[in-house]
Design a protein around this motif. Structure first.
Motif, PDB file in Angstrom:
ATOM      1  N   ARG A  62       0.853  -1.202   0.000  1.00 38.19           N
ATOM      2  CA  ARG A  62       0.000   0.000   0.000  1.00 38.19           C
ATOM      3  C   ARG A  62       0.888   1.252   0.000  1.00 38.19           C
ATOM      4  N   GLU A  89      -2.160   3.154   7.266  1.00 32.93           N
ATOM      5  CA  GLU A  89      -2.763   2.963   5.945  1.00 32.93           C
ATOM      6  C   GLU A  89      -1.755   2.718   4.834  1.00 32.93           C
ATOM      7  N   LYS A 129      -7.869  11.962   5.988  1.00 35.60           N
ATOM      8  CA  LYS A 129      -8.195  13.172   5.212  1.00 35.60           C
ATOM      9  C   LYS A 129      -8.490  14.342   6.123  1.00 35.60           C
ATOM     10  N   SER A 137       0.131   6.884  10.075  1.00 33.95           N
ATOM     11  CA  SER A 137      -1.116   6.132   9.913  1.00 33.95           C
ATOM     12  C   SER A 137      -0.762   4.675   9.616  1.00 33.95           C
ATOM     13  N   PRO A 172      -4.194   3.075  -2.257  1.00 34.25           N
ATOM     14  CA  PRO A 172      -5.490   3.320  -1.611  1.00 34.25           C
ATOM     15  C   PRO A 172      -5.686   4.797  -1.280  1.00 34.25           C
ATOM     16  N   GLU A 173      -6.929   5.243  -1.370  1.00 36.85           N
ATOM     17  CA  GLU A 173      -7.289   6.611  -0.948  1.00 36.85           C
ATOM     18  C   GLU A 173      -7.027   6.741   0.552  1.00 36.85           C
ATOM     19  N   PRO A 174      -6.676   7.933   1.006  1.00 36.24           N
ATOM     20  CA  PRO A 174      -6.589   8.123   2.461  1.00 36.24           C
ATOM     21  C   PRO A 174      -7.970   7.896   3.079  1.00 36.24           C
ATOM     22  N   SER A 175      -8.013   7.353   4.301  1.00 38.15           N
ATOM     23  CA  SER A 175      -9.290   7.182   5.000  1.00 38.15           C
ATOM     24  C   SER A 175      -9.867   8.552   5.330  1.00 38.15           C
ATOM     25  N   GLU A 176     -11.142   8.583   5.680  1.00 36.07           N
ATOM     26  CA  GLU A 176     -11.782   9.864   6.047  1.00 36.07           C
ATOM     27  C   GLU A 176     -11.052  10.485   7.241  1.00 36.07           C
ATOM     28  N   GLU A 177     -10.634   9.607   8.153  1.00 34.16           N
ATOM     29  CA  GLU A 177      -9.927  10.066   9.351  1.00 34.16           C
ATOM     30  C   GLU A 177      -8.621  10.780   8.974  1.00 34.16           C
TER      31      GLU A 177
END
Lengths: 458, 458
Positions: B304, B377, B337, B375, B330-335
């Motif tokens: 990732r 992520e 962002k 993160s 992957p897009e960053p999570s809402e958190e």
């Protein structure tokens, strides 16, 4: 004068958003124009009319007591519509909108950009951008790039035209070209392309006398039909080399948030490029490797290439890439072998690649290359010239440079440190491009062959 | 001491064919050894016993009043058998035969090489070559390269081991690595490989403490079964990156006249590399791009990747290559962002690539990269850092260098002229490699991911 000429050779320029502060983009752009061409008048425009560098500042373009050929706009997005209206009123011929904040930012921005389109409808004003770098022309010294010259060099005069939908790809490569001493005829970054787009620019450069080869970095095409028509016609006039960004699915999504363009299907694009004679590349290095080859070399008559090398391993790698790129590597005929045999040591090779071995001299390169070029067996030469071997003198530069008289393409491959780079640079000044890897030199030769094929077919 | 150690750290060296003439290979090699390590004894051997540079010259190795660990032979091919016999008699541990004129030249040469094999059979003498450059070890200063240092620089101390079947590929890259300030642990050019071959060398470097990553340029393998066994075992110890020459049909023919090896089927080789955990590359640039990544970066936990960029177009190109190379974006999570949104202007992008835009500051890079690294992520970062933007200060070097504390791989992409190159070099000195094109940075990251996958599987 054609209408787009005003972007590249204006008699009078207004910098709307010219700034008093050296760190501001509007200051950099203003100073780019200041005093570089004495016949050109430059007018800074700013609500704060304190003089900039001693120059009178105008509150509005409408107050300038002169016709304006080119306006460069670098102000916040929301003020742009009003200012563009002023430009239309003033009958400005060409406008570069550097400001961002339009279709690349989503729905709101899209609306704002459509507003701009309506403003120029029916007028004589043409717009480049928004969200772009604009133009750099080394001949006329038009330079709307907001990147300071101590950070980003400008390339010298040359014959490569360069159209980029991306400012970052555009400007980074401009800097790199300057460092590599590669000359250009014109650079244009048009980004969102609300009015002037890739089709207009390809058409324009196809008729530009200073441009011998056109390079394009593209993210998406707005009018597919026109693109096909324009490309087909232009690629018969001169070679067009293209790099398409946003070829992958995630890449296409990235394009949307970059220039707001639709990246479209990779396969469709590649098919269109092939069908219209455009030469597609996979990286910006390849884009300019090919451009350098076209810029300096004649076209080959066919695809029969000979590799001469002083390093066996490099010869092997180049051979691999020739096969991948569809280039023919015929063995020398018995007649040709007879001529060159006595000049190559027993541990060399008379096949193709012709291995001149690590004790090669300039004289050996001269004899073998000349025999190959004089023969009717080869359409071009890839010369691998690893300069580090102790037997090679610097007269190799004149020896290879002199081969241009045979009017066949000659591309070199060499790599290494200081010593080697110095000789490579000297060879490039003689008009023979030198590439660092076998892969790159072969791709450049393949581009020449591909374009020649296209011309013969069409 | 393992037997091959004598090639890399001999206490006594004989240069057989040491020459009196500075333009001769035997002179260059002799001077490479002369006085570079005080504890090492160096003995020139030549039928003409006139002293060379004040050193006593021996008529034969047999007359040297000392044990010899390493002999370097640089004399005409036909005399080599006799001299090699002397070396066996003298119980020399390691012999580098630089001379060419053996299996690479056809049937006659093959016979001569087989003769050499018979001579060392049953002895303790190991042979590298013939037709090779031999060894360069920056730690022990062993240097049998016949290329003068003013033409071909030697790289600094480092942790990249480099095995090359080709002298030209080997030495050219050595010169290039020196120029790029990339360090190596050992360089070996073994060419015809009559005794010591790729298997021995991979095995040896796999256990070499100074080597963190192994790079191999290969033209052909003699013992396929052993190669598979050795590679499989070695690639569990450290990453092995490989470039195979002679992949094409004509390329394979070129290999035959270069090193006399059988190039074999491309598909079989690629399958073997995959099966044994070797990372295959398509050019020597890629080979060392990957090596630099392994040399300086920790392995990622997964695939990732997040791209942060100050140039939208470069971000698009990197995205395309990530998809081709099978990296996840992957897009960053809402958190996530939420954490970074306020630091990125409205005309930037919060997707992946995260577009920090052309008015980026070091502070913005710092905040966004740190949040991504902290993160859970992302497993690694590709940072596109186009340094030409006017808002970026040189403290970007410390900012990015400091990110190493998160122990995730960070690779940068940047290109351009002087200004930009200076910052890139500074960043590399901090242990963050910088690549010129999106294609190259992505391939290097993909190699890290691929190797991590191999380790987890096996």
């Amino acid at each position: 004068m054609r209408q787009l000429d005003y972007f590249f050779n204006p008699k009078s320029v207004a910098i709307i958003g010219a700034s008093h502060k050296p760190e501001k983009l509007g200051y950099v752009i203003f100073t780019n124009f200041l005093g570089n061409i004495s016949e050109r008048k430059v007018y800074p425009v700013n609500p704060d009319t304190t003089p900039i560098l001693g120059q009178k500042v105008y509150r509005s373009i409408l107050q300038i007591p002169d016709d304006i050929d080119l306006a460069v706009i670098i102000i916040p997005a929301k003020v742009v519509p009003k200012i563009l209206k002023d430009c239309v009123t003033k009958e400005v011929k060409a406008v570069i909108i550097v400001s961002g904040g339009f279709s690349e930012t989503g729905e709101e921005g899209k609306k704002l950009e459509i507003k701009l389109k309506h403003i120029i409808e029916g007028s004589q004003t043409r717009v480049m951008g928004p969200n772009c770098l604009g133009v750099f022309d080394p001949y006329t010294k038009v330079d709307s790039l907001f990147l300071p010259r101590d950070r980003l060099k400008r390339p010298r005069l040359g014959n490569i035209g360069y159209i980029s939908q991306s400012g970052s790809v555009g400007s980074t490569i401009i800097d790199w070209l300057a460092e590599e001493h590669v000359g250009i005829s014109k650079f244009i970054s048009y980004e969102n392309g609300m009015d002037v787009n890739e089709c207009d620019l390809i058409e324009y450069l196809a008729d530009d006398k200073r441009t011998k080869v056109i390079t394009v970095f593209l993210e998406g095409v707005i009018d597919g039909k026109r693109f096909i028509k324009v490309s087909k016609k232009a690629s018969k006039k001169k070679p067009i080399i293209i790099l398409k960004g946003g070829r992958s699915i995630t890449g296409a999504r990235a394009v949307a948030s970059h220039t707001g363009a639709l990246a479209g299907s990779t396969k469709i694009y590649s098919a269109v490029f092939k069908q219209t004679g455009l030469i597609e590349t996979r990286s910006w290095e390849e884009l300019f490797d090919c451009a350098e080859a076209f810029s300096t070399q004649p076209l080959p008559k066919g695809d029969r290439i000979v590799i001469v090398t002083d390093g066996g391993g490099f010869g092997v790698l180049a051979t691999d890439w020739c096969e991948r790129q569809g280039l023919q590597l015929p063995e020398p005929s018995e007649e040709l072998k007879k001529k060159i045999r006595k000049h190559i040591p027993a541990y060399g090779s008379l096949h193709n690649p012709i291995d001149l071995t690590g004790d090669v001299t300039s004289e050996r390169y001269k004899i073998i290359m000349e025999e190959c070029l004089k023969s009717k067996e080869y359409d071009g030469i890839i010369a691998i010239t690893l300069f580090q071997v102790p037997t090679l003198n610097s007269d190799i530069v004149d020896v290879i440079g002199d081969m241009k008289k045979f009017n066949k393409p000659i591309l070199c491959c060499s790599a290494g440190g200081d010593f080697s780079q110095k000789i490579s640079k000297a060879l490039e000044r003689k008009g023979i491009p030198v590439f660092e890897t076998p892969q790159r030199v072969v791709k450049a030769m393949a581009a020449l062959v591909e374009y020649k094929r296209w011309l013969s077919k069409s």
